[in-house]
Design a protein around this motif. Structure first.
Motif, PDB file in Angstrom:
ATOM      1  N   ASP A   9      30.597  -7.753 -96.042  1.00 37.27           N
ATOM      2  CA  ASP A   9      30.886  -6.861 -95.504  1.00 37.27           C
ATOM      3  C   ASP A   9      29.461  -6.278 -94.471  1.00 37.27           C
ATOM      4  O   ASP A   9      30.380  -5.564 -93.685  1.00 37.27           O
ATOM      5  CB  ASP A   9      29.559  -6.040 -96.554  1.00 37.27           C
ATOM      6  N   HIS A  10      28.440  -6.764 -94.387  1.00 40.04           N
ATOM      7  CA  HIS A  10      27.251  -6.901 -93.113  1.00 40.04           C
ATOM      8  C   HIS A  10      28.588  -7.200 -91.444  1.00 40.04           C
ATOM      9  O   HIS A  10      28.393  -6.682 -90.481  1.00 40.04           O
ATOM     10  CB  HIS A  10      26.786  -7.738 -93.264  1.00 40.04           C
ATOM     11  N   GLU A  11      29.205  -8.267 -92.297  1.00 42.24           N
ATOM     12  CA  GLU A  11      30.158  -8.727 -90.884  1.00 42.24           C
ATOM     13  C   GLU A  11      31.080  -7.395 -90.119  1.00 42.24           C
ATOM     14  O   GLU A  11      31.166  -7.281 -89.388  1.00 42.24           O
ATOM     15  CB  GLU A  11      30.807 -10.145 -90.556  1.00 42.24           C
ATOM     16  N   GLN A  14      29.453  -4.604 -88.698  1.00 46.97           N
ATOM     17  CA  GLN A  14      28.770  -5.321 -87.285  1.00 46.97           C
ATOM     18  C   GLN A  14      29.953  -4.920 -86.303  1.00 46.97           C
ATOM     19  O   GLN A  14      29.951  -4.320 -84.930  1.00 46.97           O
ATOM     20  CB  GLN A  14      28.637  -6.720 -86.902  1.00 46.97           C
ATOM     21  N   GLU A  72      21.658  -3.667 -95.145  1.00 53.62           N
ATOM     22  CA  GLU A  72      22.120  -5.540 -95.214  1.00 53.62           C
ATOM     23  C   GLU A  72      22.418  -6.123 -96.777  1.00 53.62           C
ATOM     24  O   GLU A  72      21.740  -6.562 -97.133  1.00 53.62           O
ATOM     25  CB  GLU A  72      21.078  -5.781 -94.193  1.00 53.62           C
ATOM     26  N   GLY A  73      24.112  -6.262 -96.551  1.00 53.61           N
ATOM     27  CA  GLY A  73      23.755  -7.204 -98.229  1.00 53.61           C
ATOM     28  C   GLY A  73      23.888  -6.346 -99.036  1.00 53.61           C
ATOM     29  O   GLY A  73      24.643  -7.108 -99.969  1.00 53.61           O
ATOM     30  N   PHE A  75      25.714  -3.082 -99.184  1.00 52.57           N
ATOM     31  CA  PHE A  75      27.254  -2.081 -98.425  1.00 52.57           C
ATOM     32  C   PHE A  75      27.815  -1.294 -99.418  1.00 52.57           C
ATOM     33  O   PHE A  75      27.526  -0.178-100.231  1.00 52.57           O
ATOM     34  CB  PHE A  75      28.255  -2.492 -97.883  1.00 52.57           C
TER      35      PHE A  75
END
Length: 193
Positions: A9-11, A14, A72-73, A75
């Motif tokens: 999710d974080h990627e 971004q 972060e992490g 979501f």
């Protein structure tokens, strides 16, 4: 798009903030069922649930584009909090509580994929889901909400406590009493799932 499915999710967030719209699509596809199902259970209206679901992602997009996303992490819990808050806002705005609808409404489980099941299995699942939904609707709102968030949205009790603005112990208690009440209803109605 296939390469994006393997990203975290974080990627994906971004990549989206860097301008990749397909990353947002992958994020929506990954979490749409849990979010939509939870919203629909809370508002009990398919069209209203679709509107709120869209509003959730509009808020998510606005927050990410403005650089204010910091969860972060986490979501999905963050998105679930937004969805919950929008549902609460809706009921506050119209100054009414959710109404309990009869079983003639479209089944919530239509959003899930049952295409691999035989007709008999699909019918038995629909009947079971209908019974569960009817029993859930008989529970007090606070107990029903915790059960829905835990079992349909896969939220932890810590996340549920944050989303419903109560302590973890209160969320655990509501879950416990909700399950006790569901068991009582099953015995009273002689329902087997």
């Amino acid at each position: 798009m296939k390469a994006l499915v393997k990203k975290t999710d974080h990627e994906l967030i971004q990549l989206f903030t860097d301008g990749n719209l397909e990353a947002l699509e992958a994020l929506v596809v990954r979490h749409k069922d849990k979010l939509y199902t939870s919203i629909l259970f809370l508002v009990k209206d398919k069209y209203l649930a679709e509107d709120i679901f869209q509003d959730v992602f509009i808020r998510i997009i606005d927050t990410m584009r403005s650089g204010r996303y910091t969860e972060e992490g986490k979501f999905l819990p963050w998105a679930m909090r937004i969805a919950h808050n929008l549902c609460v806002d809706h009921f506050r705005k119209v100054k009414r509580t959710p109404t309990i609808r009869n079983s003639e409404d479209k089944d919530i489980f239509e959003v899930l994929n049952f295409t691999d099941d035989s007709a008999e299995t699909a019918m038995m699942k629909r009947q079971s889901h209908s019974r569960v939904r009817e029993m859930l609707e008989r529970l007090p709102e606070d107990q029903r909400e915790v059960i829905i968030l835990r079992h349909y949205a896969d939220m932890s009790f810590k996340e549920i406590a944050a989303a419903t603005d109560c302590s973890i112990n209160t969320a655990l208690g509501r879950m416990r009493y909700g399950l006790i009440n569901l068991r009582k209803l099953m015995v009273q109605k002689q329902i087997a799932l």
